[in-house]
Design a protein around this motif. Sequence first.
Motif, PDB file in Angstrom:
ATOM      1  N   ASP A   1      37.371  22.376  58.459  1.00 23.75           N
ATOM      2  CA  ASP A   1      36.655  23.448  59.151  1.00 23.75           C
ATOM      3  C   ASP A   1      37.332  24.810  59.019  1.00 23.75           C
ATOM      4  O   ASP A   1      36.872  25.789  59.586  1.00 23.75           O
ATOM      5  N   THR A   2      38.439  24.903  58.270  1.00 25.87           N
ATOM      6  CA  THR A   2      39.143  26.177  58.154  1.00 25.87           C
ATOM      7  C   THR A   2      38.709  26.921  56.903  1.00 25.87           C
ATOM      8  O   THR A   2      38.340  26.324  55.898  1.00 25.87           O
ATOM      9  N   THR A   3      38.777  28.223  56.979  1.00 20.04           N
ATOM     10  CA  THR A   3      38.447  29.080  55.851  1.00 20.04           C
ATOM     11  C   THR A   3      39.714  29.787  55.399  1.00 20.04           C
ATOM     12  O   THR A   3      40.490  30.265  56.225  1.00 20.04           O
ATOM     13  N   ALA A   4      39.928  29.865  54.116  1.00 20.36           N
ATOM     14  CA  ALA A   4      41.113  30.517  53.580  1.00 20.36           C
ATOM     15  C   ALA A   4      41.037  32.025  53.779  1.00 20.36           C
ATOM     16  O   ALA A   4      39.953  32.611  53.761  1.00 20.36           O
ATOM     17  N   ILE A   5      42.205  32.637  53.997  1.00 19.54           N
ATOM     18  CA  ILE A   5      42.272  34.092  54.135  1.00 19.54           C
ATOM     19  C   ILE A   5      43.071  34.739  53.014  1.00 19.54           C
ATOM     20  O   ILE A   5      43.116  35.942  52.908  1.00 19.54           O
ATOM     21  N   GLY A   6      43.738  33.914  52.189  1.00 20.59           N
ATOM     22  CA  GLY A   6      44.541  34.489  51.120  1.00 20.59           C
ATOM     23  C   GLY A   6      45.095  33.434  50.192  1.00 20.59           C
ATOM     24  O   GLY A   6      44.833  32.245  50.338  1.00 20.59           O
ATOM     25  N   VAL A   7      45.894  33.922  49.252  1.00 23.35           N
ATOM     26  CA  VAL A   7      46.545  33.064  48.268  1.00 23.35           C
ATOM     27  C   VAL A   7      48.040  33.357  48.327  1.00 23.35           C
ATOM     28  O   VAL A   7      48.451  34.517  48.340  1.00 23.35           O
ATOM     29  N   CYS A   8      48.850  32.310  48.374  1.00 28.20           N
ATOM     30  CA  CYS A   8      50.303  32.481  48.413  1.00 28.20           C
ATOM     31  C   CYS A   8      50.751  33.186  47.140  1.00 28.20           C
ATOM     32  O   CYS A   8      50.407  32.768  46.037  1.00 28.20           O
TER      33      CYS A   8
ATOM     34  N   HIS B   1      48.333  28.559  58.385  1.00 26.79           N
ATOM     35  CA  HIS B   1      49.360  28.132  57.434  1.00 26.79           C
ATOM     36  C   HIS B   1      49.954  29.268  56.613  1.00 26.79           C
ATOM     37  O   HIS B   1      50.827  29.032  55.782  1.00 26.79           O
ATOM     38  N   GLY B   2      49.511  30.468  56.811  1.00 26.93           N
ATOM     39  CA  GLY B   2      50.014  31.612  56.055  1.00 26.93           C
ATOM     40  C   GLY B   2      50.926  32.494  56.875  1.00 26.93           C
ATOM     41  O   GLY B   2      50.871  32.503  58.109  1.00 26.93           O
ATOM     42  N   ARG B   3      51.788  33.205  56.205  1.00 27.66           N
ATOM     43  CA  ARG B   3      52.664  34.195  56.821  1.00 27.66           C
ATOM     44  C   ARG B   3      52.552  35.470  56.002  1.00 27.66           C
ATOM     45  O   ARG B   3      52.513  35.422  54.773  1.00 27.66           O
ATOM     46  N   VAL B   4      52.521  36.607  56.684  1.00 25.29           N
ATOM     47  CA  VAL B   4      52.514  37.890  55.994  1.00 25.29           C
ATOM     48  C   VAL B   4      53.912  38.469  56.118  1.00 25.29           C
ATOM     49  O   VAL B   4      54.456  38.583  57.211  1.00 25.29           O
ATOM     50  N   THR B   5      54.515  38.777  54.973  1.00 20.39           N
ATOM     51  CA  THR B   5      55.864  39.334  54.945  1.00 20.39           C
ATOM     52  C   THR B   5      55.840  40.689  54.265  1.00 20.39           C
ATOM     53  O   THR B   5      54.833  41.073  53.666  1.00 20.39           O
ATOM     54  N   ARG B   6      56.953  41.387  54.355  1.00 20.35           N
ATOM     55  CA  ARG B   6      57.081  42.678  53.687  1.00 20.35           C
ATOM     56  C   ARG B   6      57.906  42.518  52.428  1.00 20.35           C
ATOM     57  O   ARG B   6      58.793  41.679  52.357  1.00 20.35           O
ATOM     58  N   THR B   7      57.614  43.338  51.453  1.00 20.44           N
ATOM     59  CA  THR B   7      58.369  43.332  50.210  1.00 20.44           C
ATOM     60  C   THR B   7      58.527  44.765  49.719  1.00 20.44           C
ATOM     61  O   THR B   7      57.654  45.604  49.940  1.00 20.44           O
ATOM     62  N   VAL B   8      59.653  45.036  49.094  1.00 20.50           N
ATOM     63  CA  VAL B   8      59.927  46.360  48.537  1.00 20.50           C
ATOM     64  C   VAL B   8      59.383  46.390  47.115  1.00 20.50           C
ATOM     65  O   VAL B   8      59.626  45.475  46.324  1.00 20.50           O
TER      66      VAL B   8
ATOM     67  N   THR C   1      62.387  52.596  44.120  1.00 17.92           N
ATOM     68  CA  THR C   1      61.642  51.898  45.167  1.00 17.92           C
ATOM     69  C   THR C   1      60.742  52.883  45.888  1.00 17.92           C
ATOM     70  O   THR C   1      61.007  54.077  45.923  1.00 17.92           O
ATOM     71  N   THR C   2      59.676  52.356  46.467  1.00 17.42           N
ATOM     72  CA  THR C   2      58.764  53.199  47.232  1.00 17.42           C
ATOM     73  C   THR C   2      59.283  53.351  48.657  1.00 17.42           C
ATOM     74  O   THR C   2      60.118  52.582  49.109  1.00 17.42           O
ATOM     75  N   GLY C   3      58.788  54.314  49.364  1.00 18.33           N
ATOM     76  CA  GLY C   3      59.229  54.569  50.728  1.00 18.33           C
ATOM     77  C   GLY C   3      58.717  53.571  51.749  1.00 18.33           C
ATOM     78  O   GLY C   3      59.347  53.345  52.776  1.00 18.33           O
ATOM     79  N   ARG C   4      57.588  52.974  51.475  1.00 21.50           N
ATOM     80  CA  ARG C   4      56.986  52.014  52.411  1.00 21.50           C
ATOM     81  C   ARG C   4      56.961  50.633  51.799  1.00 21.50           C
ATOM     82  O   ARG C   4      56.627  50.482  50.633  1.00 21.50           O
ATOM     83  N   PRO C   5      57.291  49.616  52.593  1.00 23.75           N
ATOM     84  CA  PRO C   5      57.185  48.258  52.055  1.00 23.75           C
ATOM     85  C   PRO C   5      55.719  47.829  51.960  1.00 23.75           C
ATOM     86  O   PRO C   5      54.884  48.259  52.752  1.00 23.75           O
ATOM     87  N   ALA C   6      55.441  47.003  50.993  1.00 24.47           N
ATOM     88  CA  ALA C   6      54.104  46.427  50.836  1.00 24.47           C
ATOM     89  C   ALA C   6      54.055  45.114  51.602  1.00 24.47           C
ATOM     90  O   ALA C   6      55.082  44.590  52.025  1.00 24.47           O
ATOM     91  N   ARG C   7      52.882  44.571  51.790  1.00 22.64           N
ATOM     92  CA  ARG C   7      52.774  43.270  52.439  1.00 22.64           C
ATOM     93  C   ARG C   7      52.297  42.242  51.435  1.00 22.64           C
ATOM     94  O   ARG C   7      51.644  42.568  50.443  1.00 22.64           O
ATOM     95  N   ARG C   8      52.669  40.989  51.697  1.00 25.12           N
ATOM     96  CA  ARG C   8      52.246  39.891  50.840  1.00 25.12           C
ATOM     97  C   ARG C   8      52.091  38.648  51.678  1.00 25.12           C
ATOM     98  O   ARG C   8      52.742  38.487  52.711  1.00 25.12           O
TER      99      ARG C   8
ATOM    100  N   CYS D   1      56.694  28.096  51.159  1.00 29.55           N
ATOM    101  CA  CYS D   1      57.415  29.185  50.471  1.00 29.55           C
ATOM    102  C   CYS D   1      58.148  30.064  51.474  1.00 29.55           C
ATOM    103  O   CYS D   1      59.267  30.506  51.209  1.00 29.55           O
ATOM    104  N   TYR D   2      57.548  30.316  52.625  1.00 30.36           N
ATOM    105  CA  TYR D   2      58.210  31.106  53.662  1.00 30.36           C
ATOM    106  C   TYR D   2      59.489  30.417  54.102  1.00 30.36           C
ATOM    107  O   TYR D   2      60.540  31.048  54.239  1.00 30.36           O
ATOM    108  N   GLY D   3      59.431  29.111  54.330  1.00 25.32           N
ATOM    109  CA  GLY D   3      60.619  28.351  54.723  1.00 25.32           C
ATOM    110  C   GLY D   3      61.697  28.342  53.671  1.00 25.32           C
ATOM    111  O   GLY D   3      62.889  28.344  53.977  1.00 25.32           O
TER     112      GLY D   3
END
Length: 69
Positions: free
Chosen positions: A13-20, A31-38, A49-56, A62-64
């Motif tokens: 019954d779940t719908t995906a929101i993204g791809v790892c 089951h997903g986590r949003v992290t920051r990356t430079v 490097t950019t001034g603001r981190p991007a999200r992924r 993979c988070y663990g």
Amino acid sequence: MKCYDCALSGRSDTTAIGVCTRCGLVICRDHGRVTRTVIHQSRGTGASTTGRPARRAVCQTCYGAEYPG
């Protein structure tokens, strides 16, 4: 699309929101986590490097692996 981890546990019954971004599995909100990356860019002798981190988005596995403990 359905979340890979939910499909393994028998939930349909779940719908995906993204791809790892690490392993490529489809993930849902639970089951997903949003992290920051430079972001690194080659710009000669200037700042690389950019001034603001991007999200992924990453799955729990993979988070663990990236952030143990």
